[in-house]
Design an enzyme around this catalytic site. Structure first.
Site, mmCIF file in Angstrom:
data_model
loop_
_atom_site.group_PDB
_atom_site.id
_atom_site.type_symbol
_atom_site.label_atom_id
_atom_site.label_comp_id
_atom_site.label_asym_id
_atom_site.label_seq_id
_atom_site.Cartn_x
_atom_site.Cartn_y
_atom_site.Cartn_z
ATOM 1 N N SER A 197 0.839 -1.192 0.000
ATOM 2 C CA SER A 197 0.000 0.000 0.000
ATOM 3 C C SER A 197 0.878 1.248 0.000
ATOM 4 C CB SER A 197 -0.961 -0.032 1.204
ATOM 5 O OG SER A 197 -1.949 0.958 1.110
ATOM 6 N N GLU A 304 -0.952 -2.612 -8.552
ATOM 7 C CA GLU A 304 -2.263 -2.953 -7.985
ATOM 8 C C GLU A 304 -2.852 -1.704 -7.355
ATOM 9 O OE1 GLU A 304 -3.120 -2.858 -4.561
ATOM 10 O OE2 GLU A 304 -1.122 -2.237 -3.897
ATOM 11 N N HIS A 374 -5.276 -5.164 -2.372
ATOM 12 C CA HIS A 374 -6.111 -4.884 -1.210
ATOM 13 C C HIS A 374 -7.262 -5.884 -1.190
ATOM 14 C CE1 HIS A 374 -3.741 -1.271 -1.768
ATOM 15 N NE2 HIS A 374 -4.018 -0.948 -0.516
#
Length: 421
Positions: A197, A304, A374
């Site tokens: 992230s 992503e 995620h």
């Protein structure tokens, strides 16, 4: 650039902490925690996981605080204690780094700390989870010190550097760390830095300026503090930590888009080998044009994201394309592009359309459906390591990784990471 050479001591951290806003009206649980009642102490003493409870991300007033690394978790009946499990003595030297958001729950953090200790990770700096400045896990100086103190030699490099959580904030500290020296020290120790992230900014800087790999993987607060940590994600985390020849097989593109093939290419797919790098698309695109974005010839780019509409995904991909990031790359691999939603102007403009446009722009083969992002059931893997990408006869593909540090498997008891009620 001037680097801080001195150790940022606990006293200095405490002084900085006086400027941090605190919350009045503590709940009973918060009060007990404030005065020093720690379930973790009892857990380690009895070699069993403590009877503490993880709170969900639902606030008392009914509002939610969602960040990209922490989707809502189910609430837990506080009358149900955790199942006892025999813990192993933690021996893996571990330090936390909190580069981004502050954790929302002290109980959830303590539960995560108890779990990783039960699994065999000896965390040497758990108190950094108590820091807060604005929305961040401490001031910029404090958060940078988690890494810079290792670069200066003030603190010995551990075997594992585990991210606390993502959100936002890592980009603010990039100029405050001597990445070149940090990378050299980590290579000498065989240190593994793990996160994803917002931690993508840390991982990119470490690879770009320190030539050091990292592990894209679950983090302390955002996974191991959940009411029910995902068992698959935990097992795959340990697999990536311990297997020097990690292999991941992908059979379809569904996690990226069900309208895409696993391999989008204008010629016959072939085996390629290169350095896998990248991470969260929002963060990677924000680094475009900076010294902290890796420049790797013959690389394989991994991307992503979550909660971004198709036009925003395309805009960030164009940021990278126009900055020349895709030049000299061999392929692009997409993980989960979850919760992308629909375009309000035309539903035909979707993730599949965006990725096909990227393929036309770059001419690169695009591999979709990599099991990371995620999402639940994540398959951790190294960034900055050598990856051999091989198509198979069923239309899917395999990724085989080499040249990255690992930990001995017998030092970890994976079941300690997901004990649930």
């Amino acid at each position: 650039m001037v680097f801080k050479s001195q150790l940022l001591t606990d006293d200095r951290n405490k002084n900085e902490h006086t400027a941090i806003k605190t919350t009045s009206g503590l709940s009973r649980r918060q009060f007990l925690r404030r005065v020093g009642v720690s379930a973790g102490t009892a857990a380690l003493a009895s070699q069993s996981i403590s009877q503490v409870w993880a709170t969900s991300s639902i606030e008392p007033n009914g509002s939610t605080q969602l960040t990209k690394d922490d989707l809502p978790t189910e609430s837990l009946n506080e009358q149900t204690p955790f199942i006892q499990t025999t813990c192993i003595t933690p021996t893996i030297e571990t330090r936390l780094f909190a580069s981004s958001n502050v954790g929302g729950s002290g109980d959830r953090t303590q539960l995560a700390l108890d779990r990783v200790a039960c699994a065999g990770f000896k965390v040497n700096n758990p108190t950094i989870t108590n820091r807060q400045y604005l929305r961040f896990a401490g001031t910029d100086s404090q958060r940078a010190s988690d890494l810079q103190n290792i670069a200066t030699g003030a603190i010995a490099a551990p075997k594992l550097l585990l991210g606390v959580r993502g959100g936002y904030g890592a980009m603010r500290i990039l100029p405050m760390v001597d990445w070149s020296t940090l990378g050299r020290i980590m290579q000498g120790r065989g240190t593994i830095l793990a996160g994803f992230s917002d931690v993508t900014a840390i991982q990119c800087a470490l690879l770009a300026k320190g030539d050091m790999s990292s592990l894209t993987a679950p983090m302390l607060y955002s996974e191991f503090g959940k009411t029910k940590p995902d068992e698959v994600s935990c097992r795959q985390f340990v697999e990536a930590l311990t297997n020097p020849n990690l292999v991941i097989n992908i059979s379809d593109a569904a996690l990226t888009s069900q309208k895409l093939p696993s391999i989008l290419t204008s010629s016959e797919p072939k085996t390629i080998t290169g350095t896998m790098w990248g991470g969260n698309l929002s963060v990677v695109s924000a680094l475009a044009g900076s010294e902290y974005l890796p420049r790797i010839d013959g690389g394989i780019v991994f991307l992503e994201d979550v909660g971004e509409q198709p036009y925003r995904i395309e805009r960030m991909l164009y940021d990278l394309y126009l900055a020349g990031v895709f030049k000299n790359q061999q392929a692009i691999v997409f993980g989960a592009l979850s919760a992308a939603g629909e375009d309000s102007y035309d539903k035909r403009y979707d993730v599949a359309t965006v990725i096909r446009q990227l393929h036309q722009l770059t001419g690169l083969p695009i591999y979709s459906g990599m099991r990371f992002g995620h999402i639940g059931q994540k398959h951790s893997f190294p960034l900055g390591a050598t990856c051999q990408l091989t198509p198979n006869t069923d239309g899917g593909y395999q990724l085989a990784f080499t040249d990255y540090p690992t930990i001995k498997a017998d030092a970890i008891q994976v079941e300690g990471l997901w004990q649930t009620a």
